[in-house]
Write a protein that holds these residues in place. Structure first.
Motif, PDB file in Angstrom:
ATOM      1  N   ILE A  99      29.146 -58.691 -48.532  1.00 28.88           N
ATOM      2  CA  ILE A  99      28.897 -57.544 -47.656  1.00 28.88           C
ATOM      3  C   ILE A  99      27.522 -57.026 -48.059  1.00 28.88           C
ATOM      4  N   PRO A 100      26.521 -57.186 -47.211  1.00 33.90           N
ATOM      5  CA  PRO A 100      25.165 -56.795 -47.626  1.00 33.90           C
ATOM      6  C   PRO A 100      24.946 -55.293 -47.554  1.00 33.90           C
ATOM      7  N   VAL A 141      16.820 -60.350 -41.381  1.00 32.61           N
ATOM      8  CA  VAL A 141      17.532 -60.923 -42.532  1.00 32.61           C
ATOM      9  C   VAL A 141      16.581 -61.444 -43.595  1.00 32.61           C
ATOM     10  N   ASN A 142      15.301 -61.617 -43.206  1.00 29.35           N
ATOM     11  CA  ASN A 142      14.367 -62.160 -44.195  1.00 29.35           C
ATOM     12  C   ASN A 142      12.919 -61.756 -43.909  1.00 29.35           C
ATOM     13  N   VAL A 157      20.500 -57.986 -48.667  1.00 31.02           N
ATOM     14  CA  VAL A 157      20.105 -56.850 -47.819  1.00 31.02           C
ATOM     15  C   VAL A 157      19.776 -57.369 -46.419  1.00 31.02           C
ATOM     16  N   VAL A 158      20.180 -56.632 -45.418  1.00 30.23           N
ATOM     17  CA  VAL A 158      19.711 -56.867 -44.043  1.00 30.23           C
ATOM     18  C   VAL A 158      19.247 -55.511 -43.500  1.00 30.23           C
ATOM     19  N   ALA A 410      11.796 -53.132 -38.946  1.00 27.94           N
ATOM     20  CA  ALA A 410      12.361 -52.287 -40.001  1.00 27.94           C
ATOM     21  C   ALA A 410      11.356 -52.100 -41.130  1.00 27.94           C
ATOM     22  N   PRO A 411      11.216 -50.934 -41.730  1.00 30.20           N
ATOM     23  CA  PRO A 411      11.946 -49.732 -41.359  1.00 30.20           C
ATOM     24  C   PRO A 411      11.291 -49.098 -40.122  1.00 30.20           C
ATOM     25  N   GLY A 412      12.079 -48.828 -39.131  1.00 34.73           N
ATOM     26  CA  GLY A 412      11.538 -48.264 -37.897  1.00 34.73           C
ATOM     27  C   GLY A 412      11.876 -49.157 -36.718  1.00 34.73           C
TER      28      GLY A 412
END
Ligand SMILES: Nc1ncnc2c1ncn2[C@@H]1O[C@H](COP(=O)(O)OP(=O)(O)OP(=O)(O)O)[C@@H](O)[C@H]1O
Ligand SMILES: Nc1nc2c(ncn2[C@@H]2O[C@H](COP(=O)(O)O)[C@@H](O)[C@H]2O)c(=O)[nH]1
Length: 435
Positions: A99-100, A141-142, A157-158, A410-412
Motif C-alpha cells: 500500500i503506497p 508512479v515514477n 510512493v505514488v 505532482a505536486p500540483g
C-alpha cells in the motif's frame, strides 16, 4: 500513425486478466485500457500466499489493474464508502502487495473509471460519469517528484495530479523582505481581479496577528502537526523564517487551480528557491524596497512586530536582498517605491492591461464523460469513444484528449490539456474539431 486501439475487460478470478483486443496494430507498452462496460469486481482474496505480514486486501468495487515494469498498479474504490480512489501495488518480482504513500489531492470516486499507461512514469485515469473538468487524473508512479519522495520516505510512493484543460496561466511567486509591501500589492491585485487570482494560503507556526483569520491569511498550526505533514509529503515547500515555520501545502495551490484561478504565493526567498526546484512552473517576482531605511520605516509603521522581531526581520532582509540577483531565481525585480507605480508595473508584467477586467482566461464548455467509454492512445492523443453515434443526431461521442502541450504535474496540477470532440467520419483523428 501508430494507432493503438484496444479494449480490456477484466475478469478477476485468481488475478487472471482476460484481455480482449478489438484491434491492435502494435502491442501496448506494459499497459492496459479498460472499458467501462461492466464495472469489474476485483476480488483479491484469492491471491493465496501473497500477503506477507498478514496483509489482506479486500476489494469489491470498481478497479483497474495497470502493469508498468514488474509492478501492477491496482487503481480503484475498494469499498462503497471510500472517499477517494485507492491504490494498491502488486510487486511481481517479490510477489508482495504494497500500500503506497499516496501524495497529492486524491480523486473522489466516480461510478467507474478507465486507465491507460502514458509512459513508464504515469498512468492516465479517466473517471466515468463526470464533467470533463473532473474527468482526467494522472497517477504518477515514477516521475522526478515521485522518485525524490520515494528516497525521502524510503517507501513506495505514488502521486496524483489532476488534469486541467486549457492553458491555465502559471502561478505567481512573490518574494521579498518582510515589510516591503508584498501583501499590499497582492491585496490590490486580488481586489481588482477577484475572479482571476487566488491566494495560496500558507501554513505557519507563528501566532496570528489581531486582524488575521485562520484559513484566510494563514493556516495557523502547531509545529509538531506541521512537521508531521511535511514528513508526510504534504508540502510543496517550507522554510524556517524569522524563527517560525512557514510552508505552502500542495493542497493550498490545488484549491486555487480547482477554482480556475491563477495562484499567487507570498513566500520568502528560501521558499522561492524550493518552488523553482520543484515541478511547479511559476513566474518569480522579487519586490525590492527603495532603501533599507524605508523598509525599516514600513516595518515599524505597520506596528505588528516586537522590537526583537523587527531587528530579526531586518537582519534577514539583508540576506534576502543579496539573493535577488541569484542566477536563475527571479524572473522580475520590482522596486516598490511609489505603491501605485509599482502596482502598475506588476500588472504590466502579468499582461494585465488597464482595460482587462477578465473573469477567466479561457472558459471551455465542460463535456460530460460517460461511464461507458473506451480509450485508446496514439502518440500524444488519447481517443475516447463514448459509444455508438445515433444517426440524424450530431452526437459528440468521440473525443480527443491531446497531451502534446501537457505541463506541470505532482505536486500540483497537470495543465495544458486540450479536449475536443471529433467527427469520426472525417479523415483522421482530430481532423474536425466540433467543440
Ligand atoms: N509603496 C509603499 N509605500 C509606503 N508604504 C507601503 C508601500 N507598500 C506597502 N506599504 C506599507 O508597508 C507596510 C508593510 O507592507 P506589507 O505588510 O504589505 O509587507 P509584506 O512584504 O507583505 O510583509 P511581510 O513579509 O512581513 O508579510 C504596510 O503597512 C503597508 O501599508
Ligand atoms: N517559505 C515560505 N515563506 C512564507 C510562506 N508564507 C509566508 N512566508 C513568508 O514569511 C515571511 C513573514 O511573513 P509574516 O506573515 O510573518 O510577516 C514573509 O516574507 C512571507 O513571504 C510560506 O508558505 N513559505
Amino acid at each position: 500513425m501508430k494507432l493503438l486501439q484496444c479494449e480490456v475487460r477484466i475478469s478477476y478470478t485468481n488475478f487472471n486478466l482476460f484481455y480482449h483486443y478489438v484491434s491492435l496494430t502494435e502491442p501496448l507498452i506494459g499497459g492496459s485500457v479498460v472499458s467501462m462496460g461492466e464495472a469489474p469486481v476485483f476480488v483479491v482474496d484469492n491471491l493465496n500466499g501473497n500477503f506477507p505480514n498478514g496483509l489482506h486486501l479486500k476489494s469489491k468495487g470498481c478497479e483497474t489493474a495497470i502493469d508498468i515494469g514488474n509492478k501492477t498498479y491496482v487503481i480503484g474504490t475498494s469499498t462503497e464508502s471510500a472517499s477517494t480512489i485507492g491504490i494498491q501495488i502488486f510487486n511481481k518480482a517479490t510477489s508482495e502487495w504494497v500500500i503506497p504513500v499516496v501524495l497529492g489531492t486524491k480523486p473522489k470516486p466516480s461510478k467507474g473509471h478507465s486507465a491507460i499507461v502514458l509512459d513508464e512514469d504515469r498512468i492516465l485515469v479517466i473517471k466515468g460519469n463526470t464533467i470533463s473538468d473532473d474527468s482526467f487524473w494522472f497517477l504518477e508512479v515514477n516521475t522526478a517528484f515521485v522518485r525524490e519522495q520515494k528516497i525521502r520516505m524510503a517507501t513506495e510512493v505514488v502521486a496524483w495530479s489532476k488534469g486541467v484543460i486549457g492553458e491555465a496561466a502559471k502561478p505567481i511567486v512573490i518574494s521579498g523582505p518582510s515589510g516591503v509591501g508584498k501583501g499590499t500589492l497582492i491585496s490590490k491585485l486580488m481586489e481588482e481581479f477577484p475572479s482571476m487570482f487566488g491566494f495560496s494560503v500558507s501554513h505557519t507556526t507563528r501566532a496570528p496577528r489581531t486582524n488575521e483569520q485562520n484559513g484566510i491569511h494563514y493556516h495557523f498550526t502547531e509545529r509538531s502537526v506541521m512537521e508531521k505533514d511535511i514528513a508526510d509529503g504534504k508540502f510543496l515547500e517550507y522554510a524556517a523564517v524569522h524563527g517560525n515555520l512557514y510552508g505552502t501545502s500542495i493542497e493550498a495551490v490545488d484549491v486555487v487551480a480547482d477554482k480556475g484561478k491563477r495562484c499567487i504565493l507570498d513566500i520568502d526567498v528560501q521558499g522561492a528557491r524550493s518552488v523553482r526546484a520543484s515541478s511547479l512552473e511559476a513566474i518569480f517576482i522579487f519586490i525590492c524596497p527603495p532603501s533599507f531605511e524605508e523598509l525599516e520605516k514600513r516595518l515599524r509603521a505597520r506596528g505588528t512586530e516586537s522590537e526583537e522581531q523587527i531587528q530579526k526581520r531586518l537582519r534577514n532582509a539583508m540576506a534576502e536582498l543579496e539573493q535577488r540577483n541569484s542566477p536563475g531565481l527571479f524572473d522580475h525585480i520590482l522596486i516598490n517605491d511609489d505603491l501605485d507605480a509599482c502596482y502598475e508595473k506588476l500588472k504590466k508584467l502579468l499582461g494585465l492591461a488597464d482595460d482587462v477586467k477578465s473573469t477567466k482566461e479561457s472558459v471551455l464548455d465542460p463535456v460530460h464523460v460517460p461511464l461507458e467509454h473506451t480509450v485508446s492512445k496514439t502518440d500524444h492523443k488519447i481517443l475516447i469513444n463514448c459509444g455508438v453515434r445515433e444517426p440524424e443526431k450530431p452526437a459528440k461521442n468521440m473525443f480527443v484528449l491531446d497531451l502534446a502541450s501537457m505541463k506541470g504535474g505532482a505536486p500540483g496540477r497537470t495543465r495544458g490539456l486540450r479536449f475536443y470532440a471529433i467527427d469520426p467520419s472525417s479523415n483522421g483523428i482530430g481532423a474536425e474539431v466540433l467543440s
